[in-house]
Design an enzyme around this catalytic site. Structure first.
Site, PDB file in Angstrom:
ATOM      1  N   ASP A  14      -5.163  -5.087   8.964  1.00  0.00           N
ATOM      2  CA  ASP A  14      -4.907  -3.763   9.554  1.00  0.00           C
ATOM      3  C   ASP A  14      -5.004  -3.845  11.075  1.00  0.00           C
ATOM      4  O   ASP A  14      -5.773  -4.642  11.625  1.00  0.00           O
ATOM      5  CB  ASP A  14      -5.932  -2.758   9.002  1.00  0.00           C
ATOM      6  CG  ASP A  14      -5.455  -1.319   9.154  1.00  0.00           C
ATOM      7  OD1 ASP A  14      -4.296  -1.101   9.565  1.00  0.00           O
ATOM      8  OD2 ASP A  14      -6.253  -0.409   8.858  1.00  0.00           O
ATOM      9  N   HIS A  31       3.636  -6.110  14.306  1.00  0.00           N
ATOM     10  CA  HIS A  31       3.871  -6.748  13.003  1.00  0.00           C
ATOM     11  C   HIS A  31       4.289  -8.202  13.186  1.00  0.00           C
ATOM     12  O   HIS A  31       3.866  -9.077  12.434  1.00  0.00           O
ATOM     13  CB  HIS A  31       4.927  -5.971  12.210  1.00  0.00           C
ATOM     14  CG  HIS A  31       4.492  -4.570  11.850  1.00  0.00           C
ATOM     15  ND1 HIS A  31       3.233  -4.301  11.349  1.00  0.00           N
ATOM     16  CD2 HIS A  31       5.139  -3.378  11.907  1.00  0.00           C
ATOM     17  CE1 HIS A  31       3.135  -2.990  11.120  1.00  0.00           C
ATOM     18  NE2 HIS A  31       4.271  -2.413  11.463  1.00  0.00           N
ATOM     19  N   ASN A  62       2.485   2.777   1.916  1.00  0.00           N
ATOM     20  CA  ASN A  62       3.207   2.455   3.147  1.00  0.00           C
ATOM     21  C   ASN A  62       4.693   2.839   3.093  1.00  0.00           C
ATOM     22  O   ASN A  62       5.364   2.892   4.123  1.00  0.00           O
ATOM     23  CB  ASN A  62       3.074   0.970   3.517  1.00  0.00           C
ATOM     24  CG  ASN A  62       1.703   0.590   4.023  1.00  0.00           C
ATOM     25  OD1 ASN A  62       1.229  -0.532   3.800  1.00  0.00           O
ATOM     26  ND2 ASN A  62       1.027   1.505   4.722  1.00  0.00           N
ATOM     27  N   TRP A  63       5.210   3.122   1.884  1.00  0.00           N
ATOM     28  CA  TRP A  63       6.601   3.598   1.781  1.00  0.00           C
ATOM     29  C   TRP A  63       6.786   4.921   2.510  1.00  0.00           C
ATOM     30  O   TRP A  63       7.900   5.323   2.814  1.00  0.00           O
ATOM     31  CB  TRP A  63       7.014   3.761   0.310  1.00  0.00           C
ATOM     32  CG  TRP A  63       7.237   2.459  -0.392  1.00  0.00           C
ATOM     33  CD1 TRP A  63       6.421   1.885  -1.332  1.00  0.00           C
ATOM     34  CD2 TRP A  63       8.349   1.560  -0.225  1.00  0.00           C
ATOM     35  NE1 TRP A  63       6.953   0.685  -1.743  1.00  0.00           N
ATOM     36  CE2 TRP A  63       8.126   0.459  -1.093  1.00  0.00           C
ATOM     37  CE3 TRP A  63       9.498   1.564   0.569  1.00  0.00           C
ATOM     38  CZ2 TRP A  63       9.021  -0.615  -1.182  1.00  0.00           C
ATOM     39  CZ3 TRP A  63      10.379   0.494   0.468  1.00  0.00           C
ATOM     40  CH2 TRP A  63      10.139  -0.575  -0.391  1.00  0.00           C
TER      41      TRP A  63
END
Ligand code: IPE
Ligand code: IPE
Ligand code: MG
Length: 246
Positions: A14, A31, A62-63
């Site tokens: 995270d 990312h 997370n979608w």
């Protein structure tokens, strides 16, 4: 002295977004930097002789993120799986997957299934990717499959139930690491983490390097795992001995 190592480390990676924000960069850069940290983690764990590493790369929840970010992440997963394959082969690492395969874009699923097959006989370590993963969903689908198997209620033991989980051959995580200062599970390995040790680091995921891993492993080595028993029953190590290094 030989340090007591976890057999299975599971990581809630995270803080990529905050890492990027701190640098005035778009979240995607966080990312990208996070992928390098995954590579380092896998290599370091393999070197230290840890048998199983599981990384939480994308949750079912997370979608709900902006479509652009989701698309970027799946492009990243696709590239990562393809690029890592030669190294996984060279290092004798088996790739595994937990999560909902039907949610994956076709190209990602295809690359994943190819890599899973290709690395299936590798034995030095198991590296599991959790993508579109939800702990509750994993438990629910196991229950559904148990029902569909027409088991009698008394036949559904813990052992049988485990056989319906996503990765029945993988031992429970001994150590769950979460970075970025958040102290929650976010639906990760709910069933399997029942007796895990937790290590929370305030470091943001892209900055989690070998030194941070060493800190987590040192902390783990000092814990007394009692599994419900008393220290006297366990003999030798007392609870205070377990605590004094924390
Ligand atoms: C973790 O970093 C990576 C994923 C969940 C895909 P985040 O993207 O959650 O980063 P923060 O929490 O916003 O900093
Ligand atoms: C957890 O991170 C999921 C992954 C690391 C893939 P999140 O950033 O999505 O978790 P929450 O929403 O802060 O709980
Ligand atoms: Mg986050």
């Amino acid at each position: 002295m030989e340090q007591r190592l976890p057999q299975h480390i599971a990581v809630i990676m995270d803080g990529n977004g905050r890492w990027a924000k701190d640098r005035g960069l778009p979240r995607s850069e966080g990312h990208l930097a996070g992928v390098n940290a995954v590579r380092t983690l896998v290599r370091e764990c393999r070197r230290r002789g840890i048998g199983y590493v599981t990384v939480y790369a994308f949750s079912k929840e997370n979608w709900q993120r902006p479509e652009k970010e989701v698309r970027f992440l799946f492009e990243l997963f696709l590239r990562f799986i393809r690029q890592e394959l030669p190294d996984l082969m060279k290092e004798d690492i088996r790739l595994a997957f937990i999560g909902d395969r039907k949610d994956l874009p076709f190209t990602v699923r295809q690359a994943l299934e190819y890599a899973l097959k290709k690395t299936a006989d590798n034995r030095s370590m198991v590296f599991t990717l959790a993508i579109s993963y939800s702990g509750r969903e994993e438990i629910l689908q196991a229950a559904r499959r148990a029902l569909a198997a027409n088991l009698k209620p008394e036949e559904l033991t813990e052992e049988v139930f485990r056989s319906f989980l996503y990765a029945p051959g993988t031992p429970d995580p001994d150590l769950v690491i979460r970075t970025s200062g958040e102290k929650r599970l976010s639906n990760f390995l709910l069933f399997q983490s029942a007796y895990a040790e937790f290590y929370f680091s305030s470091v943001l995921w892209p900055d989690f390097g070998p030194e941070e891993l060493t800190k987590a492993l040192d902390s783990y080595a000092c814990r007394t795992r009692r599994f419900g028993r008393t220290s006297e029953q366990l003999g030798g190590q007392t609870a205070t001995e377990g605590k004094k290094h924390e």
